[in-house]
Structure formats: structure tokens, C-alpha cells
Design a protein around this motif. Structure first.
Motif, PDB file in Angstrom:
ATOM      1  N   UNK A   3     -26.857 -22.269  41.906  1.00  0.00           N
ATOM      2  CA  UNK A   3     -25.896 -21.590  42.291  1.00  0.00           C
ATOM      3  C   UNK A   3     -25.382 -20.529  41.546  1.00  0.00           C
ATOM      4  N   UNK A   4     -25.273 -20.903  40.115  1.00  0.00           N
ATOM      5  CA  UNK A   4     -24.891 -19.835  39.113  1.00  0.00           C
ATOM      6  C   UNK A   4     -25.816 -18.827  39.174  1.00  0.00           C
ATOM      7  N   UNK A   5     -26.975 -19.142  38.891  1.00  0.00           N
ATOM      8  CA  UNK A   5     -28.051 -18.079  38.865  1.00  0.00           C
ATOM      9  C   UNK A   5     -27.975 -16.919  39.836  1.00  0.00           C
ATOM     10  N   UNK A   6     -27.943 -17.573  41.013  1.00  0.00           N
ATOM     11  CA  UNK A   6     -27.828 -16.498  42.420  1.00  0.00           C
ATOM     12  C   UNK A   6     -26.525 -15.791  42.214  1.00  0.00           C
ATOM     13  N   UNK A   7     -25.339 -16.240  41.869  1.00  0.00           N
ATOM     14  CA  UNK A   7     -23.991 -15.392  41.825  1.00  0.00           C
ATOM     15  C   UNK A   7     -24.123 -14.523  40.546  1.00  0.00           C
ATOM     16  N   UNK A   8     -24.668 -14.939  39.564  1.00  0.00           N
ATOM     17  CA  UNK A   8     -24.895 -14.050  38.358  1.00  0.00           C
ATOM     18  C   UNK A   8     -25.638 -12.880  38.740  1.00  0.00           C
ATOM     19  N   UNK A   9     -26.722 -12.980  39.413  1.00  0.00           N
ATOM     20  CA  UNK A   9     -27.358 -11.862  39.838  1.00  0.00           C
ATOM     21  C   UNK A   9     -26.931 -10.840  40.528  1.00  0.00           C
ATOM     22  N   UNK A  10     -25.770 -11.296  41.221  1.00  0.00           N
ATOM     23  CA  UNK A  10     -24.958 -10.302  42.192  1.00  0.00           C
ATOM     24  C   UNK A  10     -23.909  -9.501  41.336  1.00  0.00           C
ATOM     25  N   UNK A  11     -23.579 -10.059  40.042  1.00  0.00           N
ATOM     26  CA  UNK A  11     -22.817  -9.026  39.067  1.00  0.00           C
ATOM     27  C   UNK A  11     -23.449  -8.718  37.761  1.00  0.00           C
ATOM     28  N   UNK A  12     -24.271  -9.275  37.381  1.00  0.00           N
ATOM     29  CA  UNK A  12     -24.867  -9.127  35.968  1.00  0.00           C
ATOM     30  C   UNK A  12     -25.413  -7.726  35.948  1.00  0.00           C
ATOM     31  N   UNK A  13     -25.987  -7.427  36.838  1.00  0.00           N
ATOM     32  CA  UNK A  13     -26.522  -5.828  36.563  1.00  0.00           C
ATOM     33  C   UNK A  13     -25.607  -4.844  36.669  1.00  0.00           C
ATOM     34  N   UNK A  53     -18.430 -23.582  39.795  1.00  0.00           N
ATOM     35  CA  UNK A  53     -19.249 -22.796  38.988  1.00  0.00           C
ATOM     36  C   UNK A  53     -19.818 -21.671  39.468  1.00  0.00           C
ATOM     37  N   UNK A  54     -19.808 -21.657  40.878  1.00  0.00           N
ATOM     38  CA  UNK A  54     -20.422 -20.447  41.759  1.00  0.00           C
ATOM     39  C   UNK A  54     -19.496 -19.379  41.560  1.00  0.00           C
ATOM     40  N   UNK A  55     -18.097 -19.800  41.940  1.00  0.00           N
ATOM     41  CA  UNK A  55     -16.981 -18.896  41.771  1.00  0.00           C
ATOM     42  C   UNK A  55     -16.728 -18.163  40.570  1.00  0.00           C
ATOM     43  N   UNK A  56     -17.050 -19.215  39.355  1.00  0.00           N
ATOM     44  CA  UNK A  56     -16.827 -18.351  38.174  1.00  0.00           C
ATOM     45  C   UNK A  56     -17.940 -17.593  37.695  1.00  0.00           C
ATOM     46  N   UNK A  57     -18.952 -17.906  38.167  1.00  0.00           N
ATOM     47  CA  UNK A  57     -20.287 -17.124  37.899  1.00  0.00           C
ATOM     48  C   UNK A  57     -20.346 -15.434  37.907  1.00  0.00           C
ATOM     49  N   UNK A  81     -35.918 -16.569  34.422  1.00  0.00           N
ATOM     50  CA  UNK A  81     -37.383 -16.967  34.530  1.00  0.00           C
ATOM     51  C   UNK A  81     -37.556 -18.551  33.933  1.00  0.00           C
ATOM     52  N   UNK A  82     -36.806 -18.623  32.682  1.00  0.00           N
ATOM     53  CA  UNK A  82     -36.844 -19.932  32.154  1.00  0.00           C
ATOM     54  C   UNK A  82     -36.109 -21.108  32.905  1.00  0.00           C
ATOM     55  N   UNK A  83     -34.776 -20.452  33.548  1.00  0.00           N
ATOM     56  CA  UNK A  83     -33.993 -21.396  34.364  1.00  0.00           C
ATOM     57  C   UNK A  83     -34.668 -21.782  35.442  1.00  0.00           C
ATOM     58  N   UNK A  84     -35.293 -20.979  36.050  1.00  0.00           N
ATOM     59  CA  UNK A  84     -35.998 -21.276  37.578  1.00  0.00           C
ATOM     60  C   UNK A  84     -37.279 -22.170  37.089  1.00  0.00           C
ATOM     61  N   UNK A  85     -38.003 -21.967  36.093  1.00  0.00           N
ATOM     62  CA  UNK A  85     -39.025 -22.958  35.407  1.00  0.00           C
ATOM     63  C   UNK A  85     -38.487 -24.231  35.224  1.00  0.00           C
ATOM     64  N   UNK A  86     -37.367 -24.391  34.563  1.00  0.00           N
ATOM     65  CA  UNK A  86     -36.785 -25.778  34.294  1.00  0.00           C
ATOM     66  C   UNK A  86     -36.305 -26.413  35.565  1.00  0.00           C
TER      67      UNK A  86
END
Length: 468
Positions: free
Chosen positions: A35-45, A159-163, A188-193
Motif C-alpha cells: 500500500x505504501x509503495x503504491x501511494x508513494x508513487x502517486x506523490x514521490x515524483x 500507512x497508506x494515508x500517510x504515504x 525494486x528492492x521492496x518489490x523483490x522482498x
């Protein structure tokens, strides 16, 4: 017996292991990481866009599509992704989505041209549309005890909302310390884990045998893409823009066809019985309108910090940290509050707190101070948001039959995806283009306060309906 009670009883009967997972902490950590990874990629960019533009010599229009390509694919395929999990198996679809998301993230980081980056961002959105609904739907499958499930949903949603806020900070740190490419490589390492640990830790759902709803898949995807594109376009064009009007008309027609087709489908992509329970239906409405108001807080205050107070992008991200922390704290506390007060009461309290925060922000001025003018609204808004997101998500996902868990999760997250786009379109229109931008922000927050109050009205309605 009520429809909700029947579904809850059916869920309990179809879950073979009422004790839950052997390593609940690990399971929750893996699902929350998704959830965190998906939300992050909405704003991190967002913070990395200036570097991307300079590195790839990208036009302003191209930069917009770096953001929109992800949003369109994510929102457009959300319903399809959740229902695919019901039919094929939630964990199986989650793992496929993670592979797509990880490969796309690598391609984004390696992108040699604007075209490759935009295409890879769209592919990221495809992966996100599979990961987001399945990761949430796996919580009631793995946590069958009411208390454990409510706690897990609280942590997940917090976690998703704070992401979103964390994404602004991580994007600034990575862009300044390394390169914009690491904004994508970090996935990438998060996905792999998760791919390594999830098969042995996360319990699979029971696949539902039957034919796939092709008509539902085509119409829902087309309708969502048309609607999301129309709302995204209003950020740069007016509501009267011909393309916006055509897209809205196409979305309306396709949604109508979808509803008519789903009434006759043997295994519908969008089971209409999801909306027959009043509490669940009002929960979907809440998760459409509340993010519409809450998105305005981040959108306009970001402009305020950078445009009025001349904050850097990184400092702006840190300014939102109190809200992010309170979202997480409130979401975790919700797991303890819901059994005592009920989800409607908890959601109502959250709505009142957030409405007060929006009203506070209508007094915004150019010469205010952070501690005196903004810390209070950020604390109230963050805590209120955590209460609403966690309690409403728990009420929706706790009483849904196992065979439509993915569909319920996809609808829940689809409305959360549409809500901010709809809200920003309305609030930006309300703000207008006054000579004093702060005056426009104040007008927008008046509208946001009205929207934020709607969940309180729904909570009161549901409370009275249950006690009458």
C-alpha cells in the motif's frame, strides 16, 4: 437476518483458519508495504519533476503526462484488478501486479527519453491497479478475528494515508542526494522482498470458478479512463472544454451500460449487491467525497508554503509531517475505538474534526505563522482523516462476502482515486484566479469544509438507522 449479518456469517464459515496467520506481523508488514509503495508513487515524483525535465529535456506537457499516465492506468484498471483477484486468487494477482510494478519502476529509472518514461509510468499504473485492491482484500482473508482485522485495517489505511506526505519527503531527499532516477529504483528492492516472502506468509483466497465478465471489464475500464481523464484535464482546462464534456458523456454512457450488463451477468465484474447494504453504500460515498475535501488541504497548502512563504519542496514535505503522523496514530487507534463506539460514530467524529480544520483554514493570511496558523488545522485534519479512512474501510471490508472481497476493495479504492481528482477540479474552480492567491485559497477551503461535513451527516443517518 440482515444482508450484512448474512455476509458476515458466510465470511466466517468460508474461512478455514479462524486463528489468522502464524506470523501476523509479517503479513501485515508485507501488505502495508504494498500500500505504501503504491501511494508513494502517486506523490514521490512531484518533487523530482524539475530534475526530470532538465535531464530528459522534457516539455511542460510531457511532465504533466509523467503524472497523468500513472493516474489513468491506475484508476482505469482498478475495478478489473480487484475482480481478477476474486476469480483467480488475490495473492496470485498481487504477485503478478508486483512483478509488473517492479519491472515498470526499473524501466522508469532507466528511461533514456520522455516517451519511454511516460510509457513506463503507464505500466506502473497497470501494476498498481492489481496490487492496490488485492493487498487490501487479503487483510480480511488473513485476519478473520474482528479485533485483529480492525487493527490490521487501521494500520494498513494509516500507512497508506500517510504515504502521500512521506512521498514528498523521500522524493526530495533522493532527488537532492542522488538522482531523480532513484525515486523509481527504490521500488525494486521492496518489490523483490515482498515477492520473496509473501508466498510463504500470506494466505491465498479461494478462487471463484466461472467465466470472466468481458463486457464488464471493457465498459468499466473505458468508463474509469474517460472519467479520470476528464477530471485530470480540468486542472488545466475549464469544465466547458469540449474534450472534458465528451469524456464525461462517454463515462456516463459506459457506466450506464455497465450497470445494465451487470444485472444479467452470471459472474459480474461489479456485483450490484455490494451497494444494497446502506452502511456499505454510504461508506463508498464517504470515501468519494472526503478525499475530495482532504486533497485540497495538501494541494493549496503546498502552494501556500512554496508560493507565499518561499519554502523549498523538501521543507514543504516536512511541514506536512504532523498531519501524516496524526493520520497514522488515529488510524491505529480506530481499531480500539470501533468496537466500543461503532464505525459510524468514529467516522462522524473524524468528519467533524476535519470540517473544523477546513473552517480554520478559511482564516488563512499571508503573514501568519506556522505554529499559530497552520499546525492546528494540520493536526485536526490529520487526526480526523485517520479516523474516517480506517473506520469506513473497516466497515466496508468486515461485512463483505469472501467471493466479492476483491470487488469491494476495488470499488473502495476506485472512489478514493476519483475523489481527489473530483475535489481538486471543484476546489480549483472555487478558488478562481484572484489577484490575491490567498483569497482564492480561503474560498476553496469554505467549499472543502462543506464537502468534509458530508461524512458527518451520513454517519448521523446511519447511527439513527441502526438504533431505530
Amino acid at each position: 437476518m440482515s444482508d450484512t449479518a448474512k455476509q458476515a456469517t458466510g465470511a466466517a464459515r468460508q474461512q478455514p483458519d479462524a486463528a489468522g496467520p502464524r506470523k501476523p506481523g509479517l503479513v501485515l508488514a508485507l501488505l502495508a508495504a504494498c500500500a505504501l509503495m503504491i501511494v508513494l508513487d502517486s506523490t514521490v515524483v512531484y518533487v523530482a519533476l524539475p530534475q526530470i525535465q532538465q535531464s530528459l529535456e522534457m516539455s511542460g506537457t510531457g511532465l504533466v503526462w509523467v503524472v497523468n499516465a500513472y493516474a489513468l492506468a491506475f484508476g482505469g484498471l482498478m475495478l478489473l484488478g480487484g475482480r481478477a483477484g476474486d476469480i483467480v486468487g488475490q495473492r496470485r494477482v498481487l504477485l503478478v501486479g508486483l512483478v509488473i510494478f517492479g519491472v515498470a519502476s526499473l524501466l522508469c529509472g532507466l528511461a533514456p527519453s520522455p516517451e519511454v518514461l511516460i510509457a513506463a509510468r503507464a505500466l506502473q499504473g497497470v501494476g498498481a491497479a492489481l496490487v492496490a485492491p488485492t493487498s487490501l482484500s487479503l487483510i480480511p482473508i488473513n485476519f478473520t478475528d474482528d479485533a485483529a482485522r480492525n487493527k490490521a485495517i487501521g494500520v494498513y489505511t494509516g500507512i497508506a494515508a500517510a504515504g502521500g506526505t512521506l512521498g514528498l519527503i523521500i522524493g526530495g531527499v533522493l532527488s537532492d542526494a542522488a538522482s531523480w532516477r532513484w525515486v523509481f529504483f527504490i521500488n525494486v528492492p521492496v518489490v523483490a522482498l515482498v515477492l520473496l516472502l509473501a508466498p510463504g506468509a500470506v494466505k491465498e483466497s479461494q478462487p471463484q470458478r466461472g467465466s470472466f465478465d468481458v463486457v464488464g471489464a471493457v465498459t468499466s475500464t473505458g468508463a474509469m479512463v474517460a472519467l479520470v481523464y476528464a477530471l485530470v484535464r480540468t486542472s488545466t482546462e475549464s469544465w466547458g472544454d469540449p474534450v472534458v464534456l465528451v469524456c464525461l458523456a462517454v463515462a456516463a454512457v459506459l457506466f450506464t451500460v455497465l450497470l445494465l450488463a451487470e444485472r444479467r451477468a452470471r459472474q459480474p465484474l461489479l456485483p450490484l449487491r455490494l451497494f444494497t447494504d446502506r452502511v456499505r453504500a454510504s461508506g463508498f460515498v464517504t470515501l468519494l467525497f472526503f478525499p475530495a475535501a482532504f486533497a485540497g488541504l495538501f494541494f493549496f497548502l503546498t502552494q501556500y508554503f512554496q508560493g507565499v512563504w518561499s519554502y523549498s519542496a523538501l521543507r514543504t514535505g516536512f511541514a506536512f509531517v504532523p498531519a501524516a503522523i496524526l493520520v497514522l496514530v488515529a488510524a491505529v487507534l480506530t481499531g480500539q475505538l470501533v468496537p466500543k463506539l461503532g464505525p459510524s460514530v468514529v467516522a462522524g467524529i473524524g468528519a467533524v474534526l476535519t470540517t473544523v480544520a477546513m473552517l480554520w483554514l478559511t482564516q488563512l493570511s499571508a503573514d501568519g505563522g506556522y505554529a499559530t496558523s497552520l499546525l492546528g488545522p494540520l493536526v485536526l485534519g490529520g487526526f480526523g482523516a485517520g479516523l474516517i479512512y480506517a473506520s469506513v474501510t473497516a466497515s466496508i471490508m468486515s461485512n463483505v462476502a469472501p467471493e466479492v472481497t476483491g470487488a469491494a476493495s476495488s470499488v473502495l479504492q476506485a472512489v478514493q482515486q476519483i475523489g481527489p481528482a473530483l475535489g481538486l477540479a471543484v476546489l480549483v474552480t472555487a478558488a478562481g484566479t484572484p489577484a490575491d492567491p490567498v483569497e482564492g485559497m480561503r474560498r476553496a477551503f469554505w467549499v472543502a469544509a462543506v464537502i468534509a461535513a458530508l461524512p458527518a451527516v451520513l454517519a448521523l443517518f446511519n447511527r439513527r438507522a441502526r438504533t431505530s
